[in-house]
Design a protein around this motif. Structure first.
Motif, PDB file in Angstrom:
ATOM      1  N   GLU A 154       0.836  -1.187   0.000  1.00  0.00           N
ATOM      2  CA  GLU A 154       0.000   0.000   0.000  1.00  0.00           C
ATOM      3  C   GLU A 154       0.883   1.252   0.000  1.00  0.00           C
ATOM      4  N   PRO A 155       0.591   2.244  -0.884  1.00  0.00           N
ATOM      5  CA  PRO A 155       1.400   3.467  -0.890  1.00  0.00           C
ATOM      6  C   PRO A 155       1.161   4.286   0.382  1.00  0.00           C
ATOM      7  N   PRO A 156       2.079   5.185   0.711  1.00  0.00           N
ATOM      8  CA  PRO A 156       1.901   6.026   1.906  1.00  0.00           C
ATOM      9  C   PRO A 156       0.673   6.928   1.780  1.00  0.00           C
ATOM     10  N   TRP A 160       0.304  10.169   2.165  1.00  0.00           N
ATOM     11  CA  TRP A 160       0.479  11.409   1.408  1.00  0.00           C
ATOM     12  C   TRP A 160       0.382  11.140  -0.093  1.00  0.00           C
ATOM     13  N   GLN A 161       0.872   9.985  -0.517  1.00  0.00           N
ATOM     14  CA  GLN A 161       0.812   9.647  -1.934  1.00  0.00           C
ATOM     15  C   GLN A 161      -0.631   9.386  -2.371  1.00  0.00           C
ATOM     16  N   ARG A 162      -1.403   8.718  -1.506  1.00  0.00           N
ATOM     17  CA  ARG A 162      -2.808   8.488  -1.817  1.00  0.00           C
ATOM     18  C   ARG A 162      -3.573   9.808  -1.876  1.00  0.00           C
ATOM     19  N   GLN A 163      -3.236  10.763  -0.979  1.00  0.00           N
ATOM     20  CA  GLN A 163      -3.912  12.053  -0.980  1.00  0.00           C
ATOM     21  C   GLN A 163      -3.597  12.846  -2.245  1.00  0.00           C
ATOM     22  N   VAL A 164      -2.337  12.830  -2.663  1.00  0.00           N
ATOM     23  CA  VAL A 164      -1.949  13.531  -3.883  1.00  0.00           C
ATOM     24  C   VAL A 164      -2.651  12.910  -5.079  1.00  0.00           C
ATOM     25  N   GLN A 165      -2.717  11.585  -5.108  1.00  0.00           N
ATOM     26  CA  GLN A 165      -3.393  10.902  -6.205  1.00  0.00           C
ATOM     27  C   GLN A 165      -4.877  11.271  -6.242  1.00  0.00           C
TER      28      GLN A 165
END
Length: 99
Positions: free
Chosen positions: A35-37, A39-44
């Motif tokens: 699972e990505p971090p 912050w990365q999910r939020q940016v995506q």
């Protein structure tokens, strides 16, 4: 500043530093390496919302995703797509010239 001689009540220790691992403070998602971090999910998510404002970009992105899935077949797929594109383009140009 020596290392404590008594075992830590917090659980296991990191092998290199000898620091206690506080398992109850580690988030469940951080333990999952697939699972990505956050912050990365939020940016995506932000990027997806902004892309939703432009329908052409959504179609382009969907096409790119499909092409990425077919990456092992690119040596023969991309030339076929190029031939289809050129043929369709020429037919449309000829049709417009007739009008």
């Amino acid at each position: 500043m020596g290392r404590p001689t008594s075992p830590s009540p917090h659980g296991k220790r990191l092998p290199v530093l000898g620091l206690p691992i506080l398992w109850w403070k580690v988030k469940r998602s951080a333990m999952n390496t697939n699972e990505p971090p956050a912050w990365q999910r939020q940016v995506q998510a932000i990027v997806e919302v902004q892309l939703a404002r432009f329908p052409a970009l959504i179609q382009l992105r969907a096409t790119w995703r499909l092409l990425r899935e077919e990456q092992p077949d690119w040596p023969w797929l991309l030339p076929v797509l190029a031939i289809i594109f050129v043929r369709t383009y020429r037919q449309e140009r000829a049709r417009l010239r007739r009008l």
